[in-house]
Scaffold this motif. Structure first.
Motif, PDB file in Angstrom:
ATOM      1  N   ALA A  77       0.820  -1.221   0.000  1.00  0.00           N
ATOM      2  CA  ALA A  77       0.000   0.000   0.000  1.00  0.00           C
ATOM      3  C   ALA A  77       0.851   1.266   0.000  1.00  0.00           C
ATOM      4  N   GLY A  78       2.162   1.098  -0.077  1.00  0.00           N
ATOM      5  CA  GLY A  78       3.040   2.273  -0.068  1.00  0.00           C
ATOM      6  C   GLY A  78       3.140   2.934   1.287  1.00  0.00           C
ATOM      7  N   LEU A  79       2.862   2.173   2.346  1.00  0.00           N
ATOM      8  CA  LEU A  79       2.878   2.730   3.707  1.00  0.00           C
ATOM      9  C   LEU A  79       4.167   2.397   4.458  1.00  0.00           C
ATOM     10  N   LEU A  80       5.105   1.762   3.787  1.00  0.00           N
ATOM     11  CA  LEU A  80       6.353   1.394   4.453  1.00  0.00           C
ATOM     12  C   LEU A  80       7.340   2.567   4.333  1.00  0.00           C
ATOM     13  N   THR A  81       6.960   3.664   4.978  1.00  0.00           N
ATOM     14  CA  THR A  81       7.772   4.881   4.921  1.00  0.00           C
ATOM     15  C   THR A  81       8.735   4.985   6.097  1.00  0.00           C
ATOM     16  N   MET A  82       8.763   3.965   6.945  1.00  0.00           N
ATOM     17  CA  MET A  82       9.634   3.951   8.114  1.00  0.00           C
ATOM     18  C   MET A  82      10.370   2.614   8.143  1.00  0.00           C
ATOM     19  N   PRO A  83      11.553   2.557   8.734  1.00  0.00           N
ATOM     20  CA  PRO A  83      12.246   1.285   8.867  1.00  0.00           C
ATOM     21  C   PRO A  83      11.506   0.353   9.816  1.00  0.00           C
ATOM     22  N   VAL A  84      11.497  -0.939   9.490  1.00  0.00           N
ATOM     23  CA  VAL A  84      10.827  -1.945  10.318  1.00  0.00           C
ATOM     24  C   VAL A  84      11.842  -3.014  10.707  1.00  0.00           C
ATOM     25  N   VAL A  85      11.903  -3.289  11.998  1.00  0.00           N
ATOM     26  CA  VAL A  85      12.761  -4.348  12.532  1.00  0.00           C
ATOM     27  C   VAL A  85      11.855  -5.474  13.005  1.00  0.00           C
ATOM     28  N   MET A  86      12.014  -6.654  12.413  1.00  0.00           N
ATOM     29  CA  MET A  86      11.189  -7.791  12.780  1.00  0.00           C
ATOM     30  C   MET A  86      11.757  -8.494  14.017  1.00  0.00           C
ATOM     31  N   MET A  87      10.861  -9.080  14.821  1.00  0.00           N
ATOM     32  CA  MET A  87      11.268  -9.798  16.030  1.00  0.00           C
ATOM     33  C   MET A  87      10.557 -11.157  16.070  1.00  0.00           C
ATOM     34  N   SER A  88      11.276 -12.189  16.550  1.00  0.00           N
ATOM     35  CA  SER A  88      10.645 -13.490  16.683  1.00  0.00           C
ATOM     36  C   SER A  88      11.480 -14.396  17.582  1.00  0.00           C
ATOM     37  N   GLY A  89      10.782 -15.241  18.333  1.00  0.00           N
ATOM     38  CA  GLY A  89      11.461 -16.240  19.137  1.00  0.00           C
ATOM     39  C   GLY A  89      11.526 -17.574  18.442  1.00  0.00           C
ATOM     40  N   HIS A  90      10.876 -17.696  17.286  1.00  0.00           N
ATOM     41  CA  HIS A  90      10.829 -18.966  16.559  1.00  0.00           C
ATOM     42  C   HIS A  90      11.158 -18.754  15.089  1.00  0.00           C
ATOM     43  N   GLY A  91      11.979 -17.789  14.808  1.00  0.00           N
ATOM     44  CA  GLY A  91      12.278 -17.462  13.424  1.00  0.00           C
ATOM     45  C   GLY A  91      13.277 -18.419  12.804  1.00  0.00           C
ATOM     46  N   THR A  92      13.252 -18.455  11.498  1.00  0.00           N
ATOM     47  CA  THR A  92      14.207 -19.249  10.745  1.00  0.00           C
ATOM     48  C   THR A  92      14.891 -18.337   9.733  1.00  0.00           C
ATOM     49  N   ILE A  93      15.905 -18.871   9.077  1.00  0.00           N
ATOM     50  CA  ILE A  93      16.590 -18.094   8.042  1.00  0.00           C
ATOM     51  C   ILE A  93      15.621 -17.729   6.926  1.00  0.00           C
ATOM     52  N   ASP A  94      14.754 -18.678   6.555  1.00  0.00           N
ATOM     53  CA  ASP A  94      13.783 -18.407   5.487  1.00  0.00           C
ATOM     54  C   ASP A  94      12.845 -17.268   5.873  1.00  0.00           C
ATOM     55  N   THR A  95      12.450 -17.246   7.147  1.00  0.00           N
ATOM     56  CA  THR A  95      11.567 -16.181   7.628  1.00  0.00           C
ATOM     57  C   THR A  95      12.267 -14.832   7.562  1.00  0.00           C
ATOM     58  N   ALA A  96      13.515 -14.799   7.992  1.00  0.00           N
ATOM     59  CA  ALA A  96      14.279 -13.563   7.962  1.00  0.00           C
ATOM     60  C   ALA A  96      14.467 -13.064   6.535  1.00  0.00           C
ATOM     61  N   VAL A  97      14.749 -13.985   5.617  1.00  0.00           N
ATOM     62  CA  VAL A  97      14.928 -13.612   4.211  1.00  0.00           C
ATOM     63  C   VAL A  97      13.633 -13.056   3.632  1.00  0.00           C
ATOM     64  N   GLU A  98      12.519 -13.693   3.945  1.00  0.00           N
ATOM     65  CA  GLU A  98      11.224 -13.226   3.442  1.00  0.00           C
ATOM     66  C   GLU A  98      10.911 -11.832   3.980  1.00  0.00           C
ATOM     67  N   ALA A  99      11.177 -11.618   5.269  1.00  0.00           N
ATOM     68  CA  ALA A  99      10.916 -10.314   5.867  1.00  0.00           C
ATOM     69  C   ALA A  99      11.751  -9.234   5.191  1.00  0.00           C
ATOM     70  N   THR A 100      13.009  -9.540   4.946  1.00  0.00           N
ATOM     71  CA  THR A 100      13.890  -8.571   4.284  1.00  0.00           C
ATOM     72  C   THR A 100      13.416  -8.285   2.870  1.00  0.00           C
ATOM     73  N   LYS A 101      12.946  -9.316   2.187  1.00  0.00           N
ATOM     74  CA  LYS A 101      12.463  -9.168   0.806  1.00  0.00           C
ATOM     75  C   LYS A 101      11.283  -8.219   0.727  1.00  0.00           C
ATOM     76  N   HIS A 102      10.483  -8.174   1.785  1.00  0.00           N
ATOM     77  CA  HIS A 102       9.294  -7.326   1.791  1.00  0.00           C
ATOM     78  C   HIS A 102       9.524  -5.987   2.506  1.00  0.00           C
ATOM     79  N   GLY A 103      10.767  -5.652   2.778  1.00  0.00           N
ATOM     80  CA  GLY A 103      11.048  -4.298   3.259  1.00  0.00           C
ATOM     81  C   GLY A 103      11.592  -4.170   4.660  1.00  0.00           C
ATOM     82  N   ALA A 104      11.662  -5.267   5.425  1.00  0.00           N
ATOM     83  CA  ALA A 104      12.230  -5.170   6.772  1.00  0.00           C
ATOM     84  C   ALA A 104      13.723  -4.883   6.678  1.00  0.00           C
ATOM     85  N   MET A 105      14.247  -4.057   7.568  1.00  0.00           N
ATOM     86  CA  MET A 105      15.666  -3.711   7.504  1.00  0.00           C
ATOM     87  C   MET A 105      16.515  -4.601   8.392  1.00  0.00           C
ATOM     88  N   ALA A 106      15.883  -5.302   9.355  1.00  0.00           N
ATOM     89  CA  ALA A 106      16.659  -6.167  10.249  1.00  0.00           C
ATOM     90  C   ALA A 106      15.738  -7.193  10.878  1.00  0.00           C
TER      91      ALA A 106
END
Length: 235
Positions: free
Chosen positions: A70-99
């Motif tokens: 929606a073009g609303l990612l005008t701020m940096p986003v840092v994702m957090m998770s206690g059960h994350g995987t490398i694939d999850t981190a890669v997907e988050a980065t692909k969609h605009g997460a910075m860390a």
């Protein structure tokens, strides 16, 4: 300091992050689900978002994709998770997460991610144009660079010549935001006028100083429009 939105369904995590970030001087807004996060993002326009991935209604990756689409990612986003995987981190980065931060989050990693996000999002002022001016150095004068307040703050005009240490210095600034040939001709004209004034108009000494033959030097001065007679009078 910044306004930071913390989105996490765990009350303890929200409280801990809020305490840490508030101690650092930031303003902290809290949301426990995607609905509250949407409303907070619209209301406060945060400078940075800490977004949990696993939430009961809409997960963080889905919300991130929604903001991005929606073009609303005008701020940096840092994702957090206690059960994350490398694939999850890669997907988050692909969609605009910075860390991506893995829980439990250490204080050092949290503050580093926040600082990097805010630094990346800070507006950068446009670089001022660079011009060159003459500065006195040992043995004569040298051209040095300095910023100008506006592209047209400095123009090329006549020279005000004065005598001092090791000869005259042209009181002129060179605007570099122009075609190369014009800038080069302006510099060369000033260069030869400087040496002519310094050598009291002696073409022989100027030829020696500049490494040009006298015939070539005469042609060059004529081409540049240098007033040889004026420099011979020492004006």
């Amino acid at each position: 300091m910044a306004t930071i939105l913390v989105v996490d369904d765990e009350l303890g995590i929200r409280g801990l992050l809020s305490e840490i970030l508030s101690d650092e001087g930031h303003t902290v807004e809290l949301a426990e689900n995607a609905a509250e996060a949407r409303a907070a993002r619209e209301r406060i326009r945060p400078d940075l978002v800490l977004l949990d991935i696993w939430m009961p209604d809409v997960d963080g990756i889905t919300l991130l994709k929604e903001w991005s689409g929606a073009g609303l990612l005008t701020m940096p986003v840092v994702m957090m998770s206690g059960h994350g995987t490398i694939d999850t981190a890669v997907e988050a980065t692909k969609h605009g997460a910075m860390a991506f931060l893995e829980k439990p989050i250490t204080l050092q990693k949290l503050l580093r991610a926040v600082d990097q996000g805010l630094t990346r999002n800070a507006p950068k002022p446009p670089a001022p144009p660079v011009v060159a001016s003459w500065s006195r150095v040992e043995g004569g004068y040298a051209a040095v660079g300095l910023p100008a307040s506006t592209p047209h703050a400095v123009t090329l005009g006549g020279h005000a010549m004065h005598h001092g240490f090791n000869g005259p210095a042209p009181e002129q600034l060179f605007q570099l935001d122009r075609p190369l040939r014009e800038a080069r001709d302006a510099f060369e004209k000033s260069y030869f006028e400087f040496h002519l004034a310094k050598e009291n108009g002696s073409m022989t000494r100027v030829a020696e100083k500049t490494g040009l033959e006298r015939t070539h030097l005469y042609r060059k001065l004529k081409q540049l429009g240098v007033d040889i007679a004026r420099n011979k009078r020492g004006i």
